[in-house]
Design an enzyme around this catalytic site. Structure first.
Site, PDB file in Angstrom:
ATOM      1  N   ASP A 229      18.893  27.029  -4.986  1.00 37.61           N
ATOM      2  CA  ASP A 229      18.994  25.463  -4.260  1.00 37.61           C
ATOM      3  C   ASP A 229      20.238  24.796  -3.694  1.00 37.61           C
ATOM      4  OD1 ASP A 229      17.204  23.528  -4.123  1.00 37.61           O
ATOM      5  OD2 ASP A 229      19.037  22.326  -5.366  1.00 37.61           O
ATOM      6  N   GLU A 277      23.345  44.104 -10.576  1.00 43.11           N
ATOM      7  CA  GLU A 277      24.022  44.622 -11.895  1.00 43.11           C
ATOM      8  C   GLU A 277      21.719  44.931 -12.620  1.00 43.11           C
ATOM      9  OE1 GLU A 277      24.830  42.312 -14.262  1.00 43.11           O
ATOM     10  OE2 GLU A 277      27.165  42.081 -13.602  1.00 43.11           O
TER      11      GLU A 277
HETATM   12  C1  NOJ Z   1      16.332  21.034  -2.283  1.00 40.85           C
HETATM   13  C2  NOJ Z   1      15.268  20.993  -3.143  1.00 40.85           C
HETATM   14  O1  NOJ Z   1      14.385  21.871  -2.232  1.00 40.85           O
HETATM   15  C3  NOJ Z   1      15.537  19.454  -2.959  1.00 40.85           C
HETATM   16  O2  NOJ Z   1      13.726  19.450  -3.533  1.00 40.85           O
HETATM   17  C4  NOJ Z   1      16.016  18.762  -4.329  1.00 40.85           C
HETATM   18  O3  NOJ Z   1      15.175  17.891  -4.368  1.00 40.85           O
HETATM   19  C5  NOJ Z   1      17.510  19.834  -3.779  1.00 40.85           C
HETATM   20  N1  NOJ Z   1      17.793  20.450  -3.413  1.00 40.85           N
HETATM   21  C6  NOJ Z   1      18.121  18.809  -4.566  1.00 40.85           C
HETATM   22  O4  NOJ Z   1      18.357  19.630  -5.440  1.00 40.85           O
END
Ligand code: NOJ
Length: 544
Positions: A229, A277
């Site tokens: 993310d 790894e």
């Molecule tokens: C990107 C994620 O796909 C989204 O759903 C989220 O709200 C934000 N990052 C924050 O983590």
């Protein structure tokens, strides 16, 4: 039927002489990865929210669909302020979704069906309920606990102005002020997303060490990879300078100091060293940067295996825009020897059926979405499918009081957020909840109009969108014509595209409003029946 083998990593390790890089290890280079948004996939517990048991229950469906792997949006412990992207314990499963034993069973059962399991990691921020953050609130300014996050004093004589002008992607300031333990107004902390998602301080080595522990925790349980993310986040610029112009919402530019800071690449190298790894695993980063050169940096050979490319999720149904998106993406990945990726949608963007529907004309939207999945699956690289796309689901126009995405509240009720693309999947039956759950009180309401879109309604209909996906995925897997890393464009009528893969596959897309002749060849698949031998508007064909 196809025979595919998910070689266990133990087998791989035993049989490999080189540490990385065998063909079997790089299975993800041409994989079809299916994104499960766990809240919305299948609910076995009957509380109206999807869960891991529900996913296990539907593995047969995923096998039938023919996908190589699933990516699970976050399932770790979370107060759910951002539906799992606010993690309070990254090494446990949230009880809403199940527990570690159920997760282990999911991994085992998926592997038994030759489906790999990848999951979201959220390294840019934690939940405000994470013990690190509650500790930071209790501890004073300058403490080791505060140094795990980005705390700063406010500006102005009484410190009541935020430390800089950064805005949150979800709206409002990116800073919130806390009360110190004696009750006085205190320092500010940074949150690029909701206030419940404090940003971690990646200058602090504890933060990386903890992420690496989290990665090993899941990899040791058999996980095959991660979606990372905000992979263009994490690193912050020295001194946290003001933004030139305050912009909000998911509109990243490359001169935005909040994202894409050079230090992020060392972080990715450290993440990659853990992945190495575990041969046979991969990570894919959520990389929202606009310049192809900047994008390419993230997928250099010692950083991410893959970077999400949102080009096809953001362009219109327009031949010139689509071709430009493909050329730019292929050039960027080729410049560093990386594998391209493609996706039409995810849990953050409107579903393609709705995006492509002119003035809300969903019939056209569906035809175009069918054409575009064939276009996507014909391209070299890794293809991602968002759950429900295979059913041709549109976005749902939800009433205000049903909206639960934090974007709605944080934007001061001006941006309706992403709930419209997150409505639970319809499985069977004639009315909501369409077999998704045993309760009608699902976390987002399901529209009665989805009756013809259920899996049950589409499974035996050879013209359904689900059947098109199944056939397309099967052909992509089975036919040698889908080989080769490049695309060669053909001349095509105005508003149309045609390309050939080195293996011999030809893909034609008609984004014009007239039927057009097909390139010569034997037809493998069409997204819409031909019109008097011509490719219909809003349709695609595969030929060999
Ligand atoms: C990107 C994620 O796909 C989204 O759903 C989220 O709200 C934000 N990052 C924050 O983590």
């Amino acid at each position: 039927m196809q025979t595919r083998t998910v070689q266990s990593r133990m087998d791989t390790e035993q049989s490999m002489s080189a540490p990385t890089g065998s063909d079997a290890d790089a299975w993800w280079r041409s994989a079809v990865v299916y994104q499960i948004y766990p809240r919305s996939f299948s609910d076995l517990s009957g509380d109206g929210v999807g869960d891991l048991a529900g996913i296990i229950d539907k593995l047969g469906y995923l096998e039938l669909l023919g996908v190589d792997a699933v990516w699970l949006s976050p399932i770790m412990r979370s107060p759910m302020a951002d539906h799992g992207y606010d993690v309070s314990d990254p090494r446990d499963i949230d009880p809403l979704f199940g527990d570690l034993a159920t997760f282990d069973e999911l991994v085992r059962s998926a592997h038994d069906r030759d489906i790999r399991v990848t999951m979201d990691l959220v390294p840019n921020h934690t939940s405000d309920q994470h013990p690190w953050f509650t500790d930071a609130l209790r501890s004073g300014p300058g403490s080791a606990a505060r140094a795990r996050y980005i705390f700063a004093d406010g500006r102005g004589p009484d410190g009541s102005t935020p430390p800089n002008n950064w805005t949150s992607v979800f709206g409002g300031s990116a800073w919130s002020r806390i009360r110190e333990s004696d009750g006085t107004p205190g320092q500010w902390y940074l949150h690029l997303f909701a206030p419940e998602q404090p940003d971690l301080n990646w200058e602090n080595p504890e933060v990386l060490a903890d992420l690496q522990a989290t990665m090993r925790f899941w990899l040791d349980r058999g996980v095959d990879g991660f979606r990372i993310d905000v992979a263009h986040g994490m690193a912050k610029p020295e001194g946290l300078p003001d933004m030139a112009e305050s912009v909000e919402i998911l509109r990243h530019t490359d001169d935005d100091p909040r994202f894409n800071n050079e230090g992020v690449h060392d972080i990715h190298r450290s993440i990659r060293s853990v992945m190495d790894e575990y041969p046979g695993t991969f990570n894919v980063g959520e990389v929202w940067v606009s310049s192809p050169e900047e994008f390419a940096k993230y997928v250099r050979s010692d950083e991410l295996h893959l970077g999400f490319n949102f080009a096809l999720a953001t362009v219109d149904f327009d031949a010139a825009q689509i071709r430009e998106a493909v050329d730019t993406s292929l050039a960027a990945t080729a410049s560093v020897g990386a594998v391209p990726t493609w996706t039409l949608s995810n849990h953050d963007v409107p579903r393609e059926v709705s995006r492509y529907a002119p003035d809300g004309d969903l019939a056209t939207g569906i035809s175009r979405a069918r054409a575009m999945i064939m276009f996507e699956l014909a391209l070299p690289g890794t293809a991602f499918i968002y759950n429900g796309a295979e059913l041709g689901l549109p976005d749902v126009d939800l009433p205000d009081d049903a909206l639960v995405d934090p974007v709605w509240e944080n934007s001061g009720y001006t941006d309706r957020g992403r709930d419209g693309c997150r409505v639970p999947l319809p499985w069977e039956g004639d009315e909501p909840p369409f077999g998704f759950s045993s309760t009608g009180d699902t976390w987002l309401p399901m529209p009665a109009a989805w009756r013809p879109l259920t899996v049950e309604a589409q499974l035996e209909d050879i013209y359904s969108t689900l059947s098109l996906y199944r056939q397309a995925i099967e052909l992509r897997y089975a036919r040698l014509e889908f080989s080769g890393d490049t695309v060669q464009w053909y001349g095509a009528p105005d508003g149309c595209l045609a390309f050939r893969r080195p293996g011999g596959l030809i893909c034609a897309l008609n984004a014009s409003d007239q039927p057009v002749p097909l390139p010569p060849g034997q037809i493998l698949l069409v997204s819409t029946p031909l019109e008097k031998g011509l490719l219909a508007p809003n349709a695609a064909a595969w030929l060999v």
